[in-house]
Each structure stands twice: as C-alpha cells, then as structure tokens.
Design a protein around this motif. Sequence first.
Motif, PDB file in Angstrom:
ATOM      1  N   GLY A   1      -0.913  25.694  -8.443  1.00  0.00           N
ATOM      2  CA  GLY A   1      -2.323  26.077  -8.392  1.00  0.00           C
ATOM      3  C   GLY A   1      -2.523  27.566  -8.596  1.00  0.00           C
ATOM      4  N   ILE A   2      -1.675  28.365  -7.980  1.00  0.00           N
ATOM      5  CA  ILE A   2      -1.766  29.815  -8.145  1.00  0.00           C
ATOM      6  C   ILE A   2      -1.481  30.212  -9.588  1.00  0.00           C
ATOM      7  CG2 ILE A   2      -0.664  32.012  -7.495  1.00  0.00           C
ATOM      8  CD1 ILE A   2      -0.365  30.815  -4.666  1.00  0.00           C
ATOM      9  N   LEU A   3      -0.516  29.546 -10.220  1.00  0.00           N
ATOM     10  CA  LEU A   3      -0.218  29.839 -11.624  1.00  0.00           C
ATOM     11  C   LEU A   3      -1.400  29.493 -12.526  1.00  0.00           C
ATOM     12  CD1 LEU A   3       3.487  28.626 -11.934  1.00  0.00           C
ATOM     13  CD2 LEU A   3       2.642  30.967 -12.003  1.00  0.00           C
ATOM     14  N   ILE A   4      -2.077  28.394 -12.246  1.00  0.00           N
ATOM     15  CA  ILE A   4      -3.235  28.018 -13.060  1.00  0.00           C
ATOM     16  C   ILE A   4      -4.386  29.002 -12.844  1.00  0.00           C
ATOM     17  CG2 ILE A   4      -5.017  26.243 -13.377  1.00  0.00           C
ATOM     18  CD1 ILE A   4      -2.890  24.164 -13.064  1.00  0.00           C
ATOM     19  N   VAL A   5      -4.576  29.480 -11.627  1.00  0.00           N
ATOM     20  CA  VAL A   5      -5.600  30.501 -11.370  1.00  0.00           C
ATOM     21  C   VAL A   5      -5.269  31.774 -12.156  1.00  0.00           C
ATOM     22  CG1 VAL A   5      -6.535  32.043  -9.609  1.00  0.00           C
ATOM     23  CG2 VAL A   5      -6.345  29.622  -9.144  1.00  0.00           C
ATOM     24  N   CYS A   6      -4.004  32.150 -12.194  1.00  0.00           N
ATOM     25  CA  CYS A   6      -3.603  33.339 -12.955  1.00  0.00           C
ATOM     26  C   CYS A   6      -3.878  33.164 -14.444  1.00  0.00           C
ATOM     27  CB  CYS A   6      -2.124  33.635 -12.732  1.00  0.00           C
ATOM     28  SG  CYS A   6      -1.755  34.228 -11.075  1.00  0.00           S
ATOM     29  N   VAL A   7      -3.643  31.970 -14.965  1.00  0.00           N
ATOM     30  CA  VAL A   7      -3.937  31.705 -16.375  1.00  0.00           C
ATOM     31  C   VAL A   7      -5.442  31.806 -16.629  1.00  0.00           C
ATOM     32  CG1 VAL A   7      -3.932  29.898 -18.139  1.00  0.00           C
ATOM     33  CG2 VAL A   7      -1.881  30.322 -16.801  1.00  0.00           C
ATOM     34  N   GLY A   8      -6.255  31.293 -15.717  1.00  0.00           N
ATOM     35  CA  GLY A   8      -7.702  31.385 -15.864  1.00  0.00           C
ATOM     36  C   GLY A   8      -8.197  32.825 -15.830  1.00  0.00           C
TER      37      GLY A   8
ATOM     38  N   ALA B   1     -12.283  29.548 -18.673  1.00  0.00           N
ATOM     39  CA  ALA B   1     -11.528  30.287 -17.656  1.00  0.00           C
ATOM     40  C   ALA B   1     -11.997  29.906 -16.257  1.00  0.00           C
ATOM     41  CB  ALA B   1     -11.672  31.784 -17.880  1.00  0.00           C
ATOM     42  N   ALA B   2     -13.300  29.730 -16.092  1.00  0.00           N
ATOM     43  CA  ALA B   2     -13.830  29.339 -14.781  1.00  0.00           C
ATOM     44  C   ALA B   2     -13.351  27.945 -14.392  1.00  0.00           C
ATOM     45  CB  ALA B   2     -15.355  29.398 -14.795  1.00  0.00           C
ATOM     46  N   VAL B   3     -13.266  27.042 -15.356  1.00  0.00           N
ATOM     47  CA  VAL B   3     -12.767  25.694 -15.071  1.00  0.00           C
ATOM     48  C   VAL B   3     -11.316  25.760 -14.620  1.00  0.00           C
ATOM     49  CG1 VAL B   3     -12.166  23.491 -16.141  1.00  0.00           C
ATOM     50  CG2 VAL B   3     -14.393  24.498 -16.565  1.00  0.00           C
ATOM     51  N   LEU B   4     -10.501  26.559 -15.297  1.00  0.00           N
ATOM     52  CA  LEU B   4      -9.105  26.705 -14.893  1.00  0.00           C
ATOM     53  C   LEU B   4      -8.983  27.306 -13.494  1.00  0.00           C
ATOM     54  CD1 LEU B   4      -7.311  27.918 -18.135  1.00  0.00           C
ATOM     55  CD2 LEU B   4      -6.952  25.792 -16.914  1.00  0.00           C
ATOM     56  N   GLU B   5      -9.820  28.262 -13.189  1.00  0.00           N
ATOM     57  CA  GLU B   5      -9.775  28.865 -11.858  1.00  0.00           C
ATOM     58  C   GLU B   5     -10.150  27.863 -10.776  1.00  0.00           C
ATOM     59  OE1 GLU B   5     -12.321  32.236 -12.170  1.00  0.00           O
ATOM     60  OE2 GLU B   5     -11.010  33.236 -13.613  1.00  0.00           O
ATOM     61  N   VAL B   6     -11.159  27.047 -11.034  1.00  0.00           N
ATOM     62  CA  VAL B   6     -11.578  26.036 -10.050  1.00  0.00           C
ATOM     63  C   VAL B   6     -10.487  24.983  -9.862  1.00  0.00           C
ATOM     64  CG1 VAL B   6     -13.227  24.158  -9.660  1.00  0.00           C
ATOM     65  CG2 VAL B   6     -14.043  26.404 -10.369  1.00  0.00           C
ATOM     66  N   VAL B   7      -9.872  24.543 -10.962  1.00  0.00           N
ATOM     67  CA  VAL B   7      -8.796  23.553 -10.863  1.00  0.00           C
ATOM     68  C   VAL B   7      -7.606  24.134 -10.106  1.00  0.00           C
ATOM     69  CG1 VAL B   7      -7.090  22.287 -12.237  1.00  0.00           C
ATOM     70  CG2 VAL B   7      -9.474  22.229 -12.888  1.00  0.00           C
ATOM     71  N   GLY B   8      -7.264  25.379 -10.396  1.00  0.00           N
ATOM     72  CA  GLY B   8      -6.157  26.019  -9.683  1.00  0.00           C
ATOM     73  C   GLY B   8      -6.434  26.171  -8.201  1.00  0.00           C
ATOM     74  N   LEU B   9      -7.661  26.555  -7.859  1.00  0.00           N
ATOM     75  CA  LEU B   9      -8.014  26.658  -6.436  1.00  0.00           C
ATOM     76  C   LEU B   9      -7.981  25.292  -5.758  1.00  0.00           C
ATOM     77  CD1 LEU B   9     -10.908  29.273  -6.460  1.00  0.00           C
ATOM     78  CD2 LEU B   9      -8.657  29.505  -5.427  1.00  0.00           C
ATOM     79  N   ALA B  10      -8.428  24.256  -6.470  1.00  0.00           N
ATOM     80  CA  ALA B  10      -8.386  22.913  -5.893  1.00  0.00           C
ATOM     81  C   ALA B  10      -6.948  22.473  -5.642  1.00  0.00           C
ATOM     82  CB  ALA B  10      -9.104  21.927  -6.813  1.00  0.00           C
TER      83      ALA B  10
END
Length: 108
Positions: A39-46, A86-95
């Motif tokens: 999840g943290i990696l996906i937030v970083c990508v976003g 990018a916002a979608v990736l951040e939300v998915v990573g946080l989830a």
Amino acid sequence: MRRQSETLLLLPLLPIFLLGMFPMLLIGLLGFFGLIIFGILIVCVGLTLGLEAHSEFNEEIIVHGYARASERATQVSHLHAATRSAAVLEVVGLALAIAGTAGFVCFG
C-alpha cells in the motif's frame, strides 16, 4: 489435421503472471505487513505520478510561454487526467495500508 499445443495459449498470460508474482509473494511471505508495504508503495507511485504531471505542465508553460486558449485547454486536460489517476492510486494505496494495519491489529 495437426493439433496445436495448449501451451501457446498460455504465452500471452506470462507477463501478467510475472508482474503479479511480486505482490503475491510479498503478501504471502510477509502477511499483513506485506500488505502495508505494498500500500505504501502504491501511494508513492501515485504521489510521483502527480508530481510528474505538475512538473510537465510547469515545464511546458516555462519553455513555450503563455499558449493559445486551445493549447492551454489541452495542457490543463492532460494535467487533470494525470491528477485524477494519481488520486485514485493514492486512495487505493491508503486502503491497502489501512486494511493491512487492521488485519495486523485484529489477527496479528
């Protein structure tokens, strides 16, 4: 009539398998902690995607100056599309990080 091999049908699926292997191993070997890391990696990508979109927009304005209205609308449209993804990736990573934390607290 010659019979074709079924293994050739699996060849287009090989890249999908190779890309999906890392997250599955990460989650399988590390459990909920792996889910948090993923999840943290996906937030970083976003965050990186959003920063790159803003950087390209600013570079376009600095290099080419103030553009015509149609060109400016195209640039803004590209910026908004990249920001939304990018916002979608951040939300998915946080989830994923929240789900991993909840799983670790409840079952860890």
